[in-house]
Design a protein around this motif. Structure first.
Motif, PDB file in Angstrom:
ATOM      1  N   GLY A 240      29.014   5.184 -22.213  1.00 11.63           N
ATOM      2  CA  GLY A 240      28.248   4.251 -22.216  1.00 11.63           C
ATOM      3  C   GLY A 240      27.101   4.779 -21.486  1.00 11.63           C
ATOM      4  N   THR A 241      25.897   4.283 -21.721  1.00 11.02           N
ATOM      5  CA  THR A 241      24.795   4.650 -21.088  1.00 11.02           C
ATOM      6  C   THR A 241      23.757   3.571 -20.561  1.00 11.02           C
ATOM      7  OG1 THR A 241      22.877   6.283 -21.049  1.00 11.02           O
ATOM      8  CG2 THR A 241      23.144   5.002 -23.055  1.00 11.02           C
ATOM      9  N   GLY A 242      22.774   3.916 -19.753  1.00  4.18           N
ATOM     10  CA  GLY A 242      22.017   2.570 -19.446  1.00  4.18           C
ATOM     11  C   GLY A 242      20.469   3.335 -18.920  1.00  4.18           C
ATOM     12  N   SER A 243      19.558   2.348 -18.319  1.00  4.33           N
ATOM     13  CA  SER A 243      18.229   2.897 -17.924  1.00  4.33           C
ATOM     14  C   SER A 243      18.191   2.926 -16.411  1.00  4.33           C
ATOM     15  CB  SER A 243      17.160   1.719 -18.242  1.00  4.33           C
ATOM     16  OG  SER A 243      17.702   0.459 -17.613  1.00  4.33           O
ATOM     17  N   ASP A 244      19.197   3.174 -15.515  1.00  8.02           N
ATOM     18  CA  ASP A 244      19.024   2.882 -14.342  1.00  8.02           C
ATOM     19  C   ASP A 244      18.364   4.350 -13.703  1.00  8.02           C
ATOM     20  OD1 ASP A 244      19.772   0.269 -13.896  1.00  8.02           O
ATOM     21  OD2 ASP A 244      21.677   0.944 -12.621  1.00  8.02           O
ATOM     22  N   LEU A 245      18.888   5.361 -14.191  1.00  5.70           N
ATOM     23  CA  LEU A 245      18.410   6.649 -13.964  1.00  5.70           C
ATOM     24  C   LEU A 245      17.131   6.968 -14.251  1.00  5.70           C
ATOM     25  CD1 LEU A 245      19.036   9.486 -12.445  1.00  5.70           C
ATOM     26  CD2 LEU A 245      20.135  10.211 -14.650  1.00  5.70           C
ATOM     27  N   SER A 246      16.744   6.662 -15.583  1.00  5.43           N
ATOM     28  CA  SER A 246      15.365   6.858 -15.904  1.00  5.43           C
ATOM     29  C   SER A 246      14.425   5.988 -15.100  1.00  5.43           C
ATOM     30  CB  SER A 246      15.319   6.882 -17.533  1.00  5.43           C
ATOM     31  OG  SER A 246      15.558   5.329 -17.837  1.00  5.43           O
ATOM     32  N   ASP A 247      14.808   4.731 -15.003  1.00  2.51           N
ATOM     33  CA  ASP A 247      13.897   3.780 -14.265  1.00  2.51           C
ATOM     34  C   ASP A 247      13.561   4.523 -12.704  1.00  2.51           C
ATOM     35  OD1 ASP A 247      13.917   2.297 -16.347  1.00  2.51           O
ATOM     36  OD2 ASP A 247      15.248   0.839 -15.581  1.00  2.51           O
ATOM     37  N   ILE A 248      14.571   4.948 -11.915  1.00  2.00           N
ATOM     38  CA  ILE A 248      14.112   5.397 -10.813  1.00  2.00           C
ATOM     39  C   ILE A 248      13.683   6.845 -11.110  1.00  2.00           C
ATOM     40  CG2 ILE A 248      15.386   6.686  -8.774  1.00  2.00           C
ATOM     41  CD1 ILE A 248      17.916   4.907  -9.448  1.00  2.00           C
ATOM     42  N   LEU A 249      13.809   7.654 -11.887  1.00  3.89           N
ATOM     43  CA  LEU A 249      12.987   8.883 -11.954  1.00  3.89           C
ATOM     44  C   LEU A 249      11.522   8.582 -12.391  1.00  3.89           C
ATOM     45  CD1 LEU A 249      15.841  11.152 -13.488  1.00  3.89           C
ATOM     46  CD2 LEU A 249      15.114  10.986 -10.983  1.00  3.89           C
ATOM     47  N   ASP A 250      11.441   7.449 -13.075  1.00  8.10           N
ATOM     48  CA  ASP A 250       9.982   7.327 -13.853  1.00  8.10           C
ATOM     49  C   ASP A 250       9.716   8.288 -14.776  1.00  8.10           C
ATOM     50  OD1 ASP A 250       8.156   5.686 -14.296  1.00  8.10           O
ATOM     51  OD2 ASP A 250       6.518   6.737 -12.814  1.00  8.10           O
ATOM     52  N   ARG A 251      10.850   8.803 -15.634  1.00  4.18           N
ATOM     53  CA  ARG A 251      10.824   9.829 -16.533  1.00  4.18           C
ATOM     54  C   ARG A 251      12.066   9.765 -17.453  1.00  4.18           C
ATOM     55  NH1 ARG A 251      14.102  13.966 -15.405  1.00  4.18           N
ATOM     56  NH2 ARG A 251      14.357  14.585 -13.349  1.00  4.18           N
ATOM     57  N   PRO A 252      12.039  10.516 -18.518  1.00  2.00           N
ATOM     58  CA  PRO A 252      13.244  10.389 -19.554  1.00  2.00           C
ATOM     59  C   PRO A 252      14.109  11.595 -18.432  1.00  2.00           C
ATOM     60  CG  PRO A 252      11.415  10.945 -20.725  1.00  2.00           C
ATOM     61  CD  PRO A 252      10.794  10.613 -19.256  1.00  2.00           C
TER      62      PRO A 252
END
Length: 284
Positions: A240-252
């Protein structure tokens, strides 16, 4: 001042480098400190000195049995309260990993953190892409693994380090938050395909036997940890994946397949099997 524990480890050193890139005032703590670092031995509670630290970034002292790890983390949290630390960021384990053999110490530490009275942020890190690449095995016919057709939402360590640095540099924005930092699902078959070799699935019993027989340097608690990772991936619990990491990094997020490929390629016969052994010893 931000202090990163375990600063000589792979994640800790990467977090410290990312903080320096951000221009944040940061130092490291370690049992064997380098230049400019503080000596921090979690097994010596009376010697833990966190004076002057505003944000503590606690990286798990997970290279031990659960009781020892939890005791170490309790000691450093007690010191943080005593010495006036204003915020603690804890590098924990992804929520999907609750069934893994090393999850209990992380969840117990989260409980201690929430109860200690200090502002906190919890980073539930997904398993490293480097670890995935290091856990594949090589045989005369090609690649082998105990992962079956299962996928892991793997994360490049550099992404986790950057996310931790971003949050530690401005912790007030993230107070009381728990983030699940997972990446893009990858499979052993994808790694094998990119390397142009066949992939064969081995059973978990064979995998456990080979860990015992071929890696006698592993400590007693480590083979069950590694088998729990293999069965978690194999049976679809870690994809399972989610968007928390890309949201914090503000990049893919970085492509974990490329990271896993680099490690797996480096551990092919004749190309440095010791790198694989080192990776297998680093699960969190």
């Amino acid at each position: 001042m931000i202090l990163v524990t375990g600063a000589n480890g792979q994640l800790g050193s990467a977090v410290l480098a990312a903080l320096h890139t951000l221009g944040a005032p940061a130092t490291g703590g370690s049992r064997t400190p380098g230049g400019g670092m503080r000596r921090l031995d979690f097994d010596d509670p009376t010697g833990i000195d966190l004076a002057g630290v505003s944000t503590l970034l606690l990286i798990s002292a997970g290279y031990a049995e659960d009781d020892q790890v939890i005791r170490r983390h309790a000691a450093v949290l007690d010191a943080a309260v005593r010495d006036g630390v204003r915020h603690v960021v804890y590098a924990s384990l992804t929520g999907a990993g609750d069934h893994l053999a090393f999850a209990l110490a992380h969840r117990a530490t989260e409980r201690l953190l929430r109860a200690c009275g200090l502002p906190w942020t919890i980073l539930r890190n997904g398993l490293y892409a480097e670890l995935f690449g290091g856990l594949v095995m090589w045989a005369d016919h090609g690649m082998e693994s105990a992962f079956g057709d299962g996928a892991l939402a793997a994360v490049a360590r550099v992404d986790l380090a950057e996310a931790a640095a971003i949050i530690a540099a401005d912790p007030a924005r993230h107070g009381g938050r728990t983030y699940d930092l997972t990446g893009t699902p990858i499979t052993a078959a994808q790694v094998a395909d990119r390397l142009g070799v066949p992939h064969r699935t081995i059973g978990l019993d064979e995998y456990r036997r080979r860990l015992h027989d071929e890696m006698p340097e592993l400590l007693p608690f480590q083979p069950p940890m590694l088998v729990s990772i293999a069965t978690g991936i194999r049976h679809g619990f870690l994809s399972g994946t989610g968007s928390d990491l890309s949201d914090i990094l503000d990049r893919p997020v970085s492509d974990p397949l490329m990271t896993a490929l680099a490690v797996a390629s480096a551990t092919r016969p004749g190309r440095g099997q010791e790198a694989a052994r080192s990776t297998r010893r680093t699960t969190t």
